[in-house]
Motif scaffolding. Sequence first.
Motif, PDB file in Angstrom:
ATOM      1  N   GLU A  49      -8.633 -21.559  -3.913  1.00 55.48           N
ATOM      2  CA  GLU A  49      -9.424 -21.754  -5.122  1.00 55.48           C
ATOM      3  C   GLU A  49      -9.486 -23.241  -5.463  1.00 55.48           C
ATOM      4  OE1 GLU A  49      -8.386 -17.961  -7.885  1.00 55.48           O
ATOM      5  OE2 GLU A  49      -6.705 -19.318  -7.471  1.00 55.48           O
ATOM      6  N   LYS A  50     -10.664 -23.705  -5.840  1.00 54.57           N
ATOM      7  CA  LYS A  50     -10.800 -25.082  -6.305  1.00 54.57           C
ATOM      8  C   LYS A  50     -10.200 -25.192  -7.702  1.00 54.57           C
ATOM      9  CE  LYS A  50     -13.127 -27.644  -4.302  1.00 54.57           C
ATOM     10  NZ  LYS A  50     -12.866 -28.538  -3.154  1.00 54.57           N
ATOM     11  N   ALA A  51      -9.290 -26.139  -7.889  1.00 53.20           N
ATOM     12  CA  ALA A  51      -8.623 -26.305  -9.177  1.00 53.20           C
ATOM     13  C   ALA A  51      -9.484 -27.129 -10.131  1.00 53.20           C
ATOM     14  CB  ALA A  51      -7.269 -26.981  -8.984  1.00 53.20           C
ATOM     15  N   ALA A  52      -9.294 -26.894 -11.431  1.00 54.50           N
ATOM     16  CA  ALA A  52     -10.047 -27.641 -12.440  1.00 54.50           C
ATOM     17  C   ALA A  52      -9.592 -29.097 -12.497  1.00 54.50           C
ATOM     18  CB  ALA A  52      -9.885 -26.983 -13.808  1.00 54.50           C
ATOM     19  N   ASP A  53      -8.301 -29.331 -12.252  1.00 54.18           N
ATOM     20  CA  ASP A  53      -7.759 -30.687 -12.221  1.00 54.18           C
ATOM     21  C   ASP A  53      -6.451 -30.657 -11.437  1.00 54.18           C
ATOM     22  OD1 ASP A  53      -5.571 -29.961 -14.033  1.00 54.18           O
ATOM     23  OD2 ASP A  53      -7.060 -30.059 -15.634  1.00 54.18           O
ATOM     24  N   TYR A  54      -5.768 -31.783 -11.374  1.00 54.15           N
ATOM     25  CA  TYR A  54      -4.593 -31.863 -10.506  1.00 54.15           C
ATOM     26  C   TYR A  54      -3.391 -31.075 -11.031  1.00 54.15           C
ATOM     27  CZ  TYR A  54      -2.111 -35.339 -13.425  1.00 54.15           C
ATOM     28  OH  TYR A  54      -1.436 -35.985 -14.437  1.00 54.15           O
ATOM     29  N   LEU A  55      -3.460 -30.577 -12.271  1.00 48.01           N
ATOM     30  CA  LEU A  55      -2.376 -29.777 -12.839  1.00 48.01           C
ATOM     31  C   LEU A  55      -2.693 -28.285 -12.875  1.00 48.01           C
ATOM     32  CD1 LEU A  55      -1.386 -32.064 -15.860  1.00 48.01           C
ATOM     33  CD2 LEU A  55      -0.177 -31.818 -13.680  1.00 48.01           C
ATOM     34  N   ASP A  56      -3.850 -27.892 -12.363  1.00 51.86           N
ATOM     35  CA  ASP A  56      -4.321 -26.512 -12.464  1.00 51.86           C
ATOM     36  C   ASP A  56      -3.760 -25.650 -11.330  1.00 51.86           C
ATOM     37  OD1 ASP A  56      -5.713 -24.254 -13.271  1.00 51.86           O
ATOM     38  OD2 ASP A  56      -7.567 -24.852 -12.242  1.00 51.86           O
ATOM     39  N   TRP A  57      -2.444 -25.471 -11.333  1.00 49.36           N
ATOM     40  CA  TRP A  57      -1.754 -24.637 -10.344  1.00 49.36           C
ATOM     41  C   TRP A  57      -0.358 -24.340 -10.871  1.00 49.36           C
ATOM     42  CZ3 TRP A  57       2.574 -26.969  -7.902  1.00 49.36           C
ATOM     43  CH2 TRP A  57       2.701 -28.350  -8.119  1.00 49.36           C
ATOM     44  N   GLU A  58       0.327 -23.359 -10.274  1.00 45.17           N
ATOM     45  CA  GLU A  58       1.626 -22.925 -10.758  1.00 45.17           C
ATOM     46  C   GLU A  58       2.694 -23.112  -9.682  1.00 45.17           C
ATOM     47  OE1 GLU A  58       2.250 -22.108 -13.835  1.00 45.17           O
ATOM     48  OE2 GLU A  58       0.127 -22.334 -14.360  1.00 45.17           O
ATOM     49  N   ILE A  59       3.796 -23.750 -10.071  1.00 44.13           N
ATOM     50  CA  ILE A  59       4.930 -23.926  -9.163  1.00 44.13           C
ATOM     51  C   ILE A  59       5.525 -22.562  -8.818  1.00 44.13           C
ATOM     52  CG2 ILE A  59       7.282 -24.848  -8.983  1.00 44.13           C
ATOM     53  CD1 ILE A  59       6.374 -27.184 -10.747  1.00 44.13           C
ATOM     54  N   GLY A  60       5.803 -22.351  -7.544  1.00 48.74           N
ATOM     55  CA  GLY A  60       6.365 -21.092  -7.086  1.00 48.74           C
ATOM     56  C   GLY A  60       5.328 -20.047  -6.724  1.00 48.74           C
ATOM     57  N   ILE A  61       4.063 -20.316  -7.054  1.00 47.40           N
ATOM     58  CA  ILE A  61       2.976 -19.388  -6.730  1.00 47.40           C
ATOM     59  C   ILE A  61       1.986 -20.023  -5.761  1.00 47.40           C
ATOM     60  CG2 ILE A  61       0.998 -18.111  -7.646  1.00 47.40           C
ATOM     61  CD1 ILE A  61       2.559 -17.727 -10.229  1.00 47.40           C
ATOM     62  N   HIS A  62       1.586 -21.245  -6.061  1.00 45.29           N
ATOM     63  CA  HIS A  62       0.521 -21.885  -5.299  1.00 45.29           C
ATOM     64  C   HIS A  62       1.040 -22.963  -4.346  1.00 45.29           C
ATOM     65  CE1 HIS A  62      -1.853 -20.604  -8.976  1.00 45.29           C
ATOM     66  NE2 HIS A  62      -2.476 -19.999  -7.978  1.00 45.29           N
ATOM     67  N   GLY A  63       0.413 -23.028  -3.188  1.00 41.23           N
ATOM     68  CA  GLY A  63       0.448 -24.230  -2.384  1.00 41.23           C
ATOM     69  C   GLY A  63      -0.685 -25.122  -2.861  1.00 41.23           C
ATOM     70  N   ILE A  64      -0.604 -26.414  -2.570  1.00 38.64           N
ATOM     71  CA  ILE A  64      -1.647 -27.335  -3.015  1.00 38.64           C
ATOM     72  C   ILE A  64      -2.117 -28.197  -1.849  1.00 38.64           C
ATOM     73  CG2 ILE A  64      -1.067 -27.382  -5.457  1.00 38.64           C
ATOM     74  CD1 ILE A  64       0.607 -29.878  -4.971  1.00 38.64           C
ATOM     75  N   TRP A  65      -3.416 -28.378  -1.801  1.00 44.44           N
ATOM     76  CA  TRP A  65      -4.074 -29.205  -0.783  1.00 44.44           C
ATOM     77  C   TRP A  65      -4.914 -30.216  -1.535  1.00 44.44           C
ATOM     78  CZ3 TRP A  65      -9.176 -30.220   0.510  1.00 44.44           C
ATOM     79  CH2 TRP A  65      -9.432 -30.709   1.795  1.00 44.44           C
TER      80      TRP A  65
END
Length: 211
Positions: A105-121
């Motif tokens: 999923e494209k995030a809204a900004d660089y903080l739009d994700w959850e630790i322990g759930i999401h990987g980030i690219w």
Amino acid sequence: MTQKDILEEHCFYCFDVLLAHLENKMLPKATFDDSSYPLFVTWHSKWHGQRELRGCIGNFNPMHLRKGLQQYALTSALQDRRFTPIGLPEVPFLDCAVSLLTHFEKAADYLDWEIGIHGIWIEFSLRDDDDDDDAGNIKFTKAMTTATYLPEVMAEQGWTKEEAIDSLLRKGGYRRHITEAKRQSIVLTRYQSQKITRTYADYRTHYALDA
């Protein structure tokens, strides 16, 4: 993807691939389903006592599992530039993790994700806005690069979201002072994964190699 899509046989097949390469033997035939997924293969070792990362490489493009695991079992074990290649004497001390990636999923900004759930690219430029001259001309070619952390990394390291982003920028080659403006310029994609880890001892037990 459901939990049953990730199997311990995926890890055991990575051991098959690595041992076939190191011992110059024929690779056993895979018996699991050959569906397509983005995937990563990760090796850890306790050869020197403490468990240490020895390689982690994968692909965000879906690949058939058999071909993908064959490729990245070896690439992560032998060609991760951060580490020396894994040799045959180290194999008994290894564990292997396979991660199948999903829910991009494209995030809204660089903080739009959850630790322990999401990987980030993340995708970002190695140049900054102040690299332009007074006339607005770019002083050198704009260079874009990417970097990723799998979902478990941030929790294992105890990072905040900002610390994870800053670490990814460094991993991707950004060497300047990291500003809030730089963080805001990032294009971030979040994803999830199913992961399974098995040791070399598990591998031998599974195939009754010690019987």
